[in-house]
Design a protein around this motif. Structure first.
Motif, PDB file in Angstrom:
ATOM      1  N   UNK A   1       0.847  -1.197   0.000  1.00 49.17           N
ATOM      2  CA  UNK A   1       0.000   0.000   0.000  1.00 49.17           C
ATOM      3  C   UNK A   1       0.878   1.240   0.000  1.00 49.17           C
ATOM      4  N   UNK A   2       0.273   2.351  -0.419  1.00 49.74           N
ATOM      5  CA  UNK A   2       1.003   3.620  -0.487  1.00 49.74           C
ATOM      6  C   UNK A   2       0.077   4.747  -0.079  1.00 49.74           C
ATOM      7  N   UNK A   3       0.629   5.785   0.555  1.00 46.07           N
ATOM      8  CA  UNK A   3      -0.117   6.992   0.914  1.00 46.07           C
ATOM      9  C   UNK A   3       0.787   8.177   0.684  1.00 46.07           C
ATOM     10  N   UNK A   4       0.240   9.231   0.092  1.00 43.55           N
ATOM     11  CA  UNK A   4       1.049  10.408  -0.251  1.00 43.55           C
ATOM     12  C   UNK A   4       0.429  11.666   0.319  1.00 43.55           C
ATOM     13  N   UNK A   5       1.307  12.602   0.695  1.00 45.68           N
ATOM     14  CA  UNK A   5       0.831  13.896   1.176  1.00 45.68           C
ATOM     15  C   UNK A   5       0.932  14.976   0.103  1.00 45.68           C
ATOM     16  N   UNK A   6       1.876  14.831  -0.833  1.00 42.20           N
ATOM     17  CA  UNK A   6       2.005  15.749  -1.962  1.00 42.20           C
ATOM     18  C   UNK A   6       2.844  15.049  -3.033  1.00 42.20           C
ATOM     19  N   UNK A   7       3.324  15.793  -4.013  1.00 44.71           N
ATOM     20  CA  UNK A   7       4.074  15.190  -5.117  1.00 44.71           C
ATOM     21  C   UNK A   7       5.445  14.656  -4.704  1.00 44.71           C
ATOM     22  N   UNK A   8       5.935  15.086  -3.540  1.00 42.58           N
ATOM     23  CA  UNK A   8       7.278  14.671  -3.113  1.00 42.58           C
ATOM     24  C   UNK A   8       7.255  13.699  -1.941  1.00 42.58           C
ATOM     25  N   UNK A   9       6.268  13.815  -1.055  1.00 35.61           N
ATOM     26  CA  UNK A   9       6.259  13.050   0.189  1.00 35.61           C
ATOM     27  C   UNK A   9       5.234  11.925   0.146  1.00 35.61           C
TER      28      UNK A   9
END
Length: 331
Positions: free
Chosen positions: A213-221
């Motif tokens: 699974x993956x979770x992102x806060x913005x384009x970098x993090x």
């Protein structure tokens, strides 16, 4: 009969002495044999018989030296290691907009699994289902991204060749359109290549053998949950990764304003799910008083999302709940 001479009396005395000596020797031999037999009997009687299939415990005292004892062959024991409880690829996906609106879906293999997301606008009391496949050929939802009350996008696989694509609704699920060229700007894990992370800047090698699974806060993090139940983060679109934070029982993760919330299935003292936190730098954050959400949780049946207003939504096994205090209580 004539009287005995001194010489004959001496001969008789010598014979008598030798006879007494023989009796003494025989008596000592008999005594020694009896003593040895009693010792052997005592040793045999006090040693319990070995049972088939049972490993004998180590002796508490030294064995008798009466007979040599054959030593058991040594058994090699591996040193204890701290290992994580492995996770599995989630079959549920959840994405919340605020404390009342959220989307959810189940997913599976391509092309057999259709894209059928559900929408709630009353905090999960009721759900309305939609079919996003008929108009777009979408299969196997990989991620849900909610923009506002009307606009939501799905990262899916195309049911023709199982290539990633983006499917969007601008009318809260009443119509759908596929945008294959726009999926390049998304974070996702293609089940066909679990050792690769797709970032908005392109594909990068995952920090572990397989990502679930993956979770992102913005384009970098972003953070990834590996199949070995470790969480690893990046702040530069996967150019570098943090050291893994081992979270035994980790089942799902979601981005928060401060890092990532990890849903842990059946931790110690909890028959259900509770939360732990991981910072953006990839370190475990001490969480005091996190409440257990009672649930019967099967592998893969856990999804979590944190809305912009910090409401935590949790869908685990047979339970669905929300928290407005970071998991300290559930409603």
């Amino acid at each position: 009969m004539g009287a005995s001479t001194p010489q004959s009396r001496g001969n008789r005395n010598n014979r008598n002495n030798r006879t007494r000596q023989r009796f003494i020797v025989i008596g000592l031999a008999v005594f020694l044999l009896i003593d040895i037999g009693l010792v052997a009997f005592a040793l045999t009687a006090t040693q319990p018989p070995a049972s088939a299939g049972t490993v004998a415990a180590a002796p508490t005292s030294a064995p008798s030296s009466a007979e040599p004892v054959e030593a058991a062959p040594p058994v090699e024991v591996a040193p204890a290691e701290a290992t994580a409880t492995a996770t599995v690829v989630p079959t549920r996906i959840l994405a919340a907009l605020d404390d009342s609106t959220a989307w959810r879906a189940t997913t599976g293999g391509c092309p057999a699994t259709s894209a059928d997301p559900e929408l709630t606008t009353d905090s999960g009391s009721t759900w309305e289902g939609f079919n996003a496949s008929d108009e777009t050929g979408a299969s196997s939802i990989l991620a849900i991204n909610v923009a506002n009350a009307d606009t939501m996008s799905l990262v899916t696989l195309d049911d023709t060749d199982c290539a990633p694509q983006l499917v969007t609704t601008f009318v809260a699920g009443d119509a759908w359109k596929a945008y294959p060229d726009r999926v390049a700007a998304e974070w996702y894990i293609n089940p066909a290549t679990p050792g690769t992370v797709h970032t908005p800047g392109g594909d990068v090698v995952a920090p572990c053998a397989a990502v679930s699974a993956i979770a992102a806060t913005d384009n970098a993090a972003a953070a990834v949950l590996c199949l070995d139940a470790s969480v690893v983060t990046t702040l530069d679109s996967g150019a570098t990764w943090s050291e893994p934070a081992v979270v035994p029982g980790a089942a799902a993760l979601a981005a928060t304003t401060e890092g990532y919330a990890v849903a842990v299935a059946n931790p110690a003292g909890c028959d259900g799910v509770s939360l732990v936190s991981v910072s953006q730098e990839g370190t475990l954050v001490a969480t005091a008083g996190t409440a257990c959400l009672p649930a019967t949780v099967n592998p893969g049946e856990t999804a979590i999302s944190v809305a912009a207003d910090s409401t935590v939504w949790l869908w685990a096994g047979d339970a669905f709940a929300r928290s407005t205090d970071g998991g300290l209580s559930w409603v």
